[in-house]
Design a protein around this motif. Structure first.
Motif, short mmCIF file in Angstrom:
data_model
loop_
_atom_site.label_atom_id
_atom_site.label_comp_id
_atom_site.label_asym_id
_atom_site.label_seq_id
_atom_site.Cartn_x
_atom_site.Cartn_y
_atom_site.Cartn_z
N ILE A 229 45.40 42.61 53.59
CA ILE A 229 43.99 42.45 53.25
C ILE A 229 43.48 43.68 52.50
CG2 ILE A 229 41.66 42.34 54.26
CD1 ILE A 229 42.91 40.53 56.47
N GLU A 230 43.86 44.86 52.97
CA GLU A 230 43.45 46.10 52.32
C GLU A 230 43.97 46.16 50.88
OE1 GLU A 230 43.84 50.92 53.09
OE2 GLU A 230 44.20 49.51 54.72
N LEU A 231 45.22 45.75 50.68
CA LEU A 231 45.78 45.73 49.33
C LEU A 231 44.99 44.77 48.45
CD1 LEU A 231 48.12 46.62 47.43
CD2 LEU A 231 49.35 44.58 48.22
N HIS A 232 44.66 43.60 48.98
CA HIS A 232 43.94 42.60 48.20
C HIS A 232 42.48 42.94 48.01
CE1 HIS A 232 47.10 39.27 49.26
NE2 HIS A 232 47.57 40.20 48.45
N SER A 233 42.02 43.98 48.66
CA SER A 233 40.63 44.42 48.49
C SER A 233 40.48 45.45 47.38
CB SER A 233 40.11 45.00 49.81
OG SER A 233 40.13 44.02 50.84
N ILE A 234 41.60 45.92 46.84
CA ILE A 234 41.54 46.91 45.76
C ILE A 234 41.07 46.23 44.47
CG2 ILE A 234 42.91 48.47 44.32
CD1 ILE A 234 44.78 48.85 46.72
N ASP A 235 40.06 46.81 43.86
CA ASP A 235 39.55 46.31 42.58
C ASP A 235 40.39 46.95 41.47
OD1 ASP A 235 38.22 45.84 40.18
OD2 ASP A 235 36.24 46.02 41.07
N PRO A 236 41.24 46.18 40.78
CA PRO A 236 42.11 46.79 39.77
C PRO A 236 41.34 47.52 38.68
CG PRO A 236 42.80 44.54 40.26
CD PRO A 236 41.48 44.74 40.93
N SER A 237 40.20 46.96 38.25
CA SER A 237 39.44 47.58 37.17
C SER A 237 38.85 48.91 37.61
CB SER A 237 38.32 46.65 36.70
OG SER A 237 38.87 45.45 36.18
N ALA A 238 38.30 48.94 38.82
CA ALA A 238 37.67 50.16 39.31
C ALA A 238 38.69 51.23 39.67
CB ALA A 238 36.81 49.84 40.54
N SER A 239 39.95 50.82 39.86
CA SER A 239 40.99 51.76 40.29
C SER A 239 41.95 52.16 39.18
CB SER A 239 41.79 51.14 41.45
OG SER A 239 40.94 50.75 42.51
N GLY A 240 41.66 51.70 37.95
CA GLY A 240 42.52 52.06 36.84
C GLY A 240 43.89 51.41 36.88
N LEU A 241 43.96 50.21 37.47
CA LEU A 241 45.25 49.55 37.65
C LEU A 241 45.41 48.33 36.74
CD1 LEU A 241 45.40 49.70 41.56
CD2 LEU A 241 46.57 51.21 39.93
N GLU A 242 44.60 48.24 35.71
CA GLU A 242 44.66 47.06 34.84
C GLU A 242 46.03 46.86 34.20
OE1 GLU A 242 40.47 48.87 34.16
OE2 GLU A 242 42.51 49.57 34.54
N SER A 243 46.78 47.93 34.04
CA SER A 243 48.07 47.83 33.35
C SER A 243 49.19 47.29 34.24
CB SER A 243 48.48 49.21 32.83
OG SER A 243 48.69 50.12 33.91
N LEU A 244 48.91 47.03 35.51
CA LEU A 244 49.96 46.54 36.41
C LEU A 244 50.40 45.12 36.09
CD1 LEU A 244 49.11 47.85 39.99
CD2 LEU A 244 50.57 48.84 38.24
N GLY A 245 49.56 44.35 35.42
CA GLY A 245 49.92 42.97 35.12
C GLY A 245 48.85 42.29 34.30
N ARG A 246 49.13 41.06 33.86
CA ARG A 246 48.17 40.32 33.02
C ARG A 246 47.06 39.68 33.84
NH1 ARG A 246 51.89 36.51 29.44
NH2 ARG A 246 53.39 36.84 31.14
N GLY A 247 47.35 39.33 35.09
CA GLY A 247 46.32 38.75 35.95
C GLY A 247 46.01 37.31 35.61
N GLU A 248 45.15 37.08 34.65
CA GLU A 248 44.74 35.73 34.29
C GLU A 248 45.95 34.91 33.85
OE1 GLU A 248 41.53 33.48 31.32
OE2 GLU A 248 41.60 35.67 31.45
N GLY A 249 46.03 33.68 34.35
CA GLY A 249 47.16 32.82 34.05
C GLY A 249 48.34 33.03 34.98
#
Length: 368
Positions: free
Chosen positions: A159-179
């Motif tokens: 749950i804690e992992l899924h609560s991380i906001d990728p945009s706010a944490s600078g993690l956008e580069s980890l994956g494409r997300g959408e799709g």
């Protein structure tokens, strides 16, 4: 803590064993590499090398120097999928996540020079603790209340992992997300078809159902572990209901957290499951005090606000994905690319998982 208590506590630590035949390392080359990096500062002699249990995916070794223990991760020997077992990516994902998710081990050295070991690999810190595998270690006895606290601690880390906001944490580069959902269904279906063997399960009905029943989009875009289960967490040896580490970040990316939950529940064998599923159990989720799969879903949904009217799609996806992983390993064994005899029965496991998927599709009413 008394000496006797310390010895008892140390006995619960996850132990490495002898290196399996065909999976030996060139110790001298690895030692020379390490001593040329910051991670090797102060190390003396060559390490004693042992191997941890498991190893169906990436292989994990313990390098024991007189001064400290280190952990080495490398891909399996033999053929591997082009996009799988990317050690450099796994190490970089861990480096990116550690500042916002402190359960990630620290990466100490990364090697992309194939002259050292013939593959990419990395070395990380060892988090000393208990890893709950098929059963709790001998000597560790938990009451139902203590087992429940352990169970909730594990689910809380997801749950804690899924609560991380990728945009706010600078993690956008980890994956494409959408799709992500579509990519997973299409990707795992393609992988399964490529590793079919003459005795393999068909899975066409399951694959067609998943393709036809995909949700319109992702429930949310979050960091997903993609292999979150009990034997990938490390427990505090002095407080066994407390998770102090999360391991195996090979498949972490950005995606739908309910897909990640479905992956985890594919391994969640509970006490009232059929004898075959109980025989396949690889984590202690059958113990008195453990949540059932339905209770995990309810607990997770309450705390994240993420829910589906019918979890059937995510649960069937998790079972199917597990079957593909199992069949990929069996394919390597059938082709003689690995000598590990524990993989000889994996074809039968994949066939059983198809039956579980088909049973879920045939069930009346919502599943989960």
């Amino acid at each position: 803590m008394s000496d006797a208590s310390q010895k008892t506590s140390d006995a619960l630590l996850d132990k490495a064993g002898r290196v399996r035949e065909g999976e030996e390392l060139d110790v001298a080359r690895i030692d020379a590499f390490l001593k040329g990096t910051a991670a090797g500062a102060g190390l003396s002699g060559e390490p004693l090398v042992r191997q941890f249990a498991g190893g169906a995916s990436n292989l994990t070794y313990l390098l024991s120097y007189p001064e400290r223990d280190l952990i080495l991760r490398r891909p399996p020997f033999g053929h591997k999928a082009r996009s799988a077992h990317d050690m450099l990516r796994e190490a970089r994902v861990m480096q990116a996540l550690r500042p916002v998710y402190p359960y990630v081990p620290e990466v100490l050295a990364i090697c992309d020079d194939h002259e050292v070991m013939g593959c990419d690999f990395f070395v990380m810190e060892r988090i000393c603790g208990i890893i709950p595998r098929q059963d709790l270690p001998a000597g560790l006895s938990l009451s139902p209340d203590e087992t429940r606290r352990l169970c909730l601690s594990v689910v809380d880390r997801l749950i804690e992992l899924h609560s991380i906001d990728p945009s706010a944490s600078g993690l956008e580069s980890l994956g494409r997300g959408e799709g992500y959902v579509r990519r997973q269904i299409e990707g795992w279906s393609d992988r399964y078809r490529k590793v079919r063997t003459p005795d393999s399960a068909d899975f066409e009905t399951v694959m067609q159902w998943l393709a036809a029943n995909m949700p319109a989009g992702e429930t949310a875009i979050r960091v997903v572990h993609n292999d979150f289960r009990f034997d990938n967490v490390v427990l505090d040896q002095h407080e066994p209901s407390k998770v102090i580490g999360v391991l195996d970040w090979e498949m972490a990316t950005l995606g739908d957290p309910l897909m990640d939950l479905g992956n985890s529940l594919a391994y969640w064998v509970q006490a009232d499951d059929d004898p075959t599923f109980l025989a396949l159990r690889r984590q202690p989720t059958h113990l008195p005090g453990m949540l059932t799969r339905a209770e995990v879903i309810a607990y997770y949904s309450e705390r994240t606000g993420l829910r589906a009217q019918d979890m059937r799609f995510y649960l069937v996806y998790g079972l199917f994905r597990l079957a593909v992983i199992v069949q990929q390993i069996y394919y390597r064994y059938a082709q003689g690319q690995t000598k590990n005899e524990q993989f000889a029965g994996f074809g039968k496991v994949a066939r059983y998982l198809e039956k579980r998927c088909l049973a879920a599709l045939a069930a009346d009413g919502p599943v989960g």
